[in-house]
Design a protein around this motif. Structure first.
Motif, short mmCIF file in Angstrom:
data_model
loop_
_atom_site.label_atom_id
_atom_site.label_comp_id
_atom_site.label_asym_id
_atom_site.label_seq_id
_atom_site.Cartn_x
_atom_site.Cartn_y
_atom_site.Cartn_z
N LEU A 21 3.73 26.83 20.49
CA LEU A 21 4.88 25.93 20.38
C LEU A 21 5.56 26.08 19.02
CD1 LEU A 21 6.68 23.71 21.54
CD2 LEU A 21 5.01 22.04 20.71
N ALA A 22 4.78 26.16 17.97
CA ALA A 22 5.36 26.33 16.63
C ALA A 22 6.19 27.60 16.56
CB ALA A 22 4.25 26.35 15.58
N GLY A 26 10.08 27.56 15.87
CA GLY A 26 10.47 28.12 14.58
C GLY A 26 10.04 27.27 13.40
N ILE A 27 8.91 26.56 13.55
CA ILE A 27 8.35 25.80 12.45
C ILE A 27 6.90 26.23 12.26
CG2 ILE A 27 9.88 23.82 12.76
CD1 ILE A 27 7.64 22.33 14.14
N THR A 28 6.32 25.86 11.14
CA THR A 28 4.93 26.25 10.89
C THR A 28 3.99 25.36 11.71
OG1 THR A 28 4.61 24.71 9.05
CG2 THR A 28 5.50 26.90 8.51
N PRO A 29 2.83 25.89 12.06
CA PRO A 29 1.85 25.06 12.76
C PRO A 29 1.49 23.80 11.94
CG PRO A 29 1.23 27.34 12.96
CD PRO A 29 2.40 27.29 11.99
N LEU A 51 12.11 21.51 20.35
CA LEU A 51 10.87 21.09 21.02
C LEU A 51 11.13 20.83 22.50
CD1 LEU A 51 9.48 18.65 18.31
CD2 LEU A 51 8.32 20.71 19.14
N CYS A 52 12.22 20.13 22.79
CA CYS A 52 12.55 19.82 24.18
C CYS A 52 12.82 21.09 24.98
CB CYS A 52 13.76 18.88 24.25
SG CYS A 52 13.38 17.22 23.70
N GLU A 53 13.51 22.05 24.36
CA GLU A 53 13.79 23.31 25.05
C GLU A 53 12.49 24.07 25.32
OE1 GLU A 53 16.39 27.40 24.58
OE2 GLU A 53 16.66 25.80 23.13
N CYS A 57 11.53 19.48 28.43
CA CYS A 57 11.39 18.04 28.58
C CYS A 57 12.55 17.33 27.90
CB CYS A 57 10.05 17.57 28.00
SG CYS A 57 9.92 17.75 26.20
N GLN A 58 12.55 16.02 27.97
CA GLN A 58 13.54 15.17 27.35
C GLN A 58 12.94 14.55 26.08
OE1 GLN A 58 16.81 14.62 28.39
NE2 GLN A 58 16.29 16.37 29.69
#
Length: 73
Positions: A21-22, A26-29, A51-53, A57-58
């Motif tokens: 997911l990170a 495009g963010i660090t874990p 995150l939603c993409e 989710c919404q």
């Protein structure tokens, strides 16, 4: 804190790891862990949208409001 973060729930539903997911967002874990564990003080809309993409989710699937318990005297 009255805002609860349910990223763990969505990760489990999508059978996705924090690292994956990170990478997708495009963010660090480490930064994702801060957000996921409810220690973040803020989240940018661009991060929330990513995150939603990534989780399909919404925003309401990731964040919810919980009233703080009050002590009546």
């Amino acid at each position: 804190m009255p805002i609860a973060v349910d990223i763990d729930v969505m990760l489990a539903r999508r059978k996705m790891s924090v690292g994956e997911l990170a990478d997708r967002v495009g963010i660090t874990p480490a930064n994702l862990a801060v957000l996921k564990n409810g220690r973040a003080r803020a989240v940018r809309f661009v991060t929330l949208a990513a995150l939603c993409e990534a989780l399909d989710c919404q925003p309401g699937d990731l964040l919810r409001w919980e009233p703080e318990e009050t002590t009546d005297r």
